[in-house]
Scaffold this motif. Structure first.
Motif, short mmCIF file in Angstrom:
data_model
loop_
_atom_site.label_atom_id
_atom_site.label_comp_id
_atom_site.label_asym_id
_atom_site.label_seq_id
_atom_site.Cartn_x
_atom_site.Cartn_y
_atom_site.Cartn_z
N ARG A 335 73.19 21.96 0.19
CA ARG A 335 74.14 22.53 -0.74
C ARG A 335 73.91 24.03 -0.82
N THR A 336 74.96 24.75 -1.19
CA THR A 336 74.90 26.20 -1.38
C THR A 336 75.31 26.51 -2.81
N GLY A 371 84.76 19.75 -2.28
CA GLY A 371 83.74 18.92 -2.92
C GLY A 371 82.77 19.68 -3.79
N GLY A 372 83.08 20.93 -4.14
CA GLY A 372 82.18 21.73 -4.97
C GLY A 372 82.57 21.74 -6.43
N THR A 373 81.78 22.45 -7.23
CA THR A 373 82.03 22.59 -8.67
C THR A 373 81.96 24.07 -9.02
N LEU A 374 82.64 24.46 -10.09
CA LEU A 374 82.65 25.84 -10.55
C LEU A 374 82.50 25.87 -12.06
N PHE A 383 78.66 37.84 -18.51
CA PHE A 383 79.49 36.73 -18.02
C PHE A 383 78.85 36.18 -16.75
N GLU A 384 78.92 34.86 -16.57
CA GLU A 384 78.27 34.23 -15.43
C GLU A 384 79.25 33.28 -14.74
N VAL A 385 79.26 33.35 -13.42
CA VAL A 385 80.06 32.43 -12.60
C VAL A 385 79.10 31.70 -11.68
N VAL A 386 79.11 30.35 -11.71
CA VAL A 386 78.21 29.53 -10.90
C VAL A 386 79.06 28.56 -10.09
N ALA A 387 78.94 28.62 -8.76
CA ALA A 387 79.65 27.71 -7.87
C ALA A 387 78.64 26.98 -7.01
N THR A 388 78.78 25.64 -6.93
CA THR A 388 77.93 24.80 -6.10
C THR A 388 78.80 24.10 -5.07
N PRO A 393 82.23 19.96 3.78
CA PRO A 393 83.23 19.56 2.78
C PRO A 393 83.62 18.11 2.93
N ARG A 394 83.86 17.45 1.80
CA ARG A 394 84.29 16.05 1.81
C ARG A 394 85.80 15.91 1.89
N ASN A 395 86.51 16.92 1.56
CA ASN A 395 87.98 16.87 1.53
C ASN A 395 88.52 18.21 1.96
N THR A 396 89.39 18.22 2.93
CA THR A 396 89.95 19.47 3.43
C THR A 396 91.24 19.85 2.72
N GLY A 397 91.61 19.11 1.70
CA GLY A 397 92.81 19.47 0.95
C GLY A 397 94.10 18.97 1.55
#
Length: 533
Positions: A335-336, A371-374, A383-388, A393-397
């Motif tokens: 994961r990143t 498949g990530g979260t924000l 202010f903080e922005v966290v993306a995992t 990817p599990r889904n290409t949209g």
């Protein structure tokens, strides 16, 4: 022949009604030809009753079947009943017409209950006519076997054909729906592509404009500038800020919340992005922690990481000018994790976000499809922005496949089931009926064939002979279906009579031979003409 032509007049086309008329004429000609062949091949026919009247009835019933299919079937059944009053045979050529009309009834829109009531009514009429006329066993056998076969089997075939046509028509309808859906999907894809381009313009151009505005603000504070220069720089910064707002509003008009947010490849790395932000006056600290970036990192994830950092720097420059920004990128366990934090601005609290609020929404639409979260929220005074994001990817949209439990799929399955059931009924019901009919017909044929006394043998018999002298010429059994009227005919007192058929015809009336004995001596021999008892 199965299509309706009721609306042909409304179309105004001169040839719209030609097809049904031609088919009606062809059907009448075929049935009339069969009747004519039958008429010529049988002795003592009645031209009016067995040819002229039936052909006139067919000429009316064939076109009338479209509007009154049950009445047309009853009319043709009445033509078959003419054979029941015939003195020689119950069979005639109009059984073929009865089968054709029963098939058309099954293929038409008539309901199952109404059709079965009509078929039962036709059979009941024939049986009642047999009872009223007091016909012999051959007529009863014809009515109880051939007539039901001519009614039921073609009707079942017509129902199967109707179900098959409905299945084919339903399949074409579904194909048309899928084709229209495909065109709609293509149109939606074009709209999503336009929205994606607009979103990329917002991210890239908005970021650049925000940096320009930030640099103009820094130059505005330079002590070497004149008042006019500071005024010009202030106007420049305001114009750039207005341009960013207009760009955001334009993207808001083009946005589609369900659009695909995959972005075009970028050749700039996160490090180069941070360097450009520093050159514009933003204080940025970039650190990459944990294991190094995996070599198989998906390009979708790389672009998502780039866009998260870019959007976060843009928001910091716009809403917290002069604040320090810290960027942390961590690769671990497949994961990143990207964390972007900015402090409060140098001259007060955080500025309220601009109108629209599409920046963070756009980030979610880039992070969640892979498949990530924000998470984006205030942190302390900043202010903080966290993306995992996962490395793969599990889904290409892409659009999901149409569900198998859709209404059209259920209707298609139901149509196939009805077709299979009707096909089974088309074979099972007539098969069982045929087994019963063939068995009884074989037994009846055996009985009638084994009670035939040849006319030559009957002529050789002489009154006064003992039965033992000619017993070898007699059939194995006597005729079992002798009527009471024949049995009650006058005979010598004290004699015992035996009855035999003159030939083995199953459907025609034949002469019956009567042999009467006094003891074992033949006393009389009689011919009872044209009756089966």
């Amino acid at each position: 022949m199965l299509r309706r032509g009721g609306n042909s007049g409304a179309t105004g086309a001169p040839g719209a009604a030609v097809g049904p008329v031609v088919r009606d004429i062809a059907l009448w000609a075929a049935l009339a030809g069969a009747a004519l062949v039958w008429f010529v091949g049988h002795p003592e026919p009645s031209v009016a009753l067995e040819l002229v009247l039936p052909l006139a009835v067919l000429a009316v019933a064939i076109p009338a079947r479209r509007r009154w299919p049950m009445a047309a079937l009853c009319a043709v059944n009445a033509l078959c009943a003419i054979g029941l009053v015939h003195p020689l045979t119950p069979a005639n050529a109009y059984v073929l017409a009865l089968a054709v009309f029963a098939c058309l009834l099954g293929a038409g829109p008539t309901g199952t209950r109404s059709a079965l009531l009509t078929l039962g009514g036709c059979l009941a009429f024939d049986l009642a006519l047999c009872a009223a006329l007091g016909v012999s066993v051959v007529w009863w056998y014809w009515t109880l076997t051939i007539v039901p076969l001519a009614l039921l089997v073609p009707w079942l075939f017509g129902r199967y054909w109707q179900a098959r046509l409905a299945l084919v028509h339903g399949g074409w309808q579904r194909a048309g729906l899928l084709e229209r859906r495909q065109r709609l999907v293509a149109e939606q894809a074009r709209l999503r592509e336009r929205t994606r381009i607009a979103a990329d313009m917002h991210d890239s151009l908005g970021h650049e404009l925000s940096l320009i505005a930030l640099r103009a603000g820094a130059l505005e504070l330079s002590p070497t500038l004149t008042g006019q220069d500071r005024s010009d720089l202030g106007e420049l910064r305001a114009a750039v800020s207005d341009a960013v707002g207009h760009l955001r509003d334009t993207v808001g008009v083009l946005r589609d919340d369900g659009a695909d947010r995959a972005t075009a490849p970028t050749t700039e790395s996160v490090g180069q992005l941070v360097d450009r932000a520093r050159d514009s006056g933003v204080t940025v600290d970039l650190r990459q922690e944990g294991s190094p970036a995996p070599p198989g990192l998906s390009p979708l994830v790389e672009r998502a990481v780039y866009r998260v950092v870019q959007e976060s720097l843009t928001n910091a420059a716009r809403h917290a000018p002069g604040a320090a920004v810290r960027v942390r990128i961590t690769h671990e366990a497949g994961r990143t994790r990207v964390t972007v934090t900015n402090t409060a601005p140098e001259h007060g609290r955080l500025a309220p976000p601009g109108s629209g609020g599409h920046g963070l929404a756009g980030l979610r639409e880039r992070v969640e499809p892979v498949g990530g979260t924000l998470r984006a929220a205030p942190s302390g005074h900043g202010f903080e922005v966290v993306a995992t994001l996962p490395d793969r990817p599990r889904n290409t949209g892409r659009d999901p496949a149409p569900p198998d439990d859709s209404e059209s799929a259920r209707q298609l399955i139901a149509a196939r089931r009805r077709t299979r059931l009707r096909l089974a009924a088309e074979f099972v019901v007539p098969g069982g009926f045929a087994l019963l009919t063939v068995g009884s017909a074989a037994y009846a044929a055996f009985q009638l064939a084994t009670c035939v006394l040849r006319p030559a043998d009957f002529a050789d018999l002489r009154i006064g002979q003992g039965r033992t002298e000619f017993a070898h010429t007699l059939p194995a059994r006597q005729f079992p279906y002798v009527s009471d009227s024949v049995k009650s005919r006058p005979r010598p007192t004290g004699t015992v009579c035996e009855f035999y058929r003159s030939n083995g015809s199953l459907l025609d009336q034949v002469d019956v031979y009567r042999l009467c004995y006094d003891g074992s001596r033949l006393v009389t021999k009689d011919v009872i003409p044209g009756t089966d008892g």
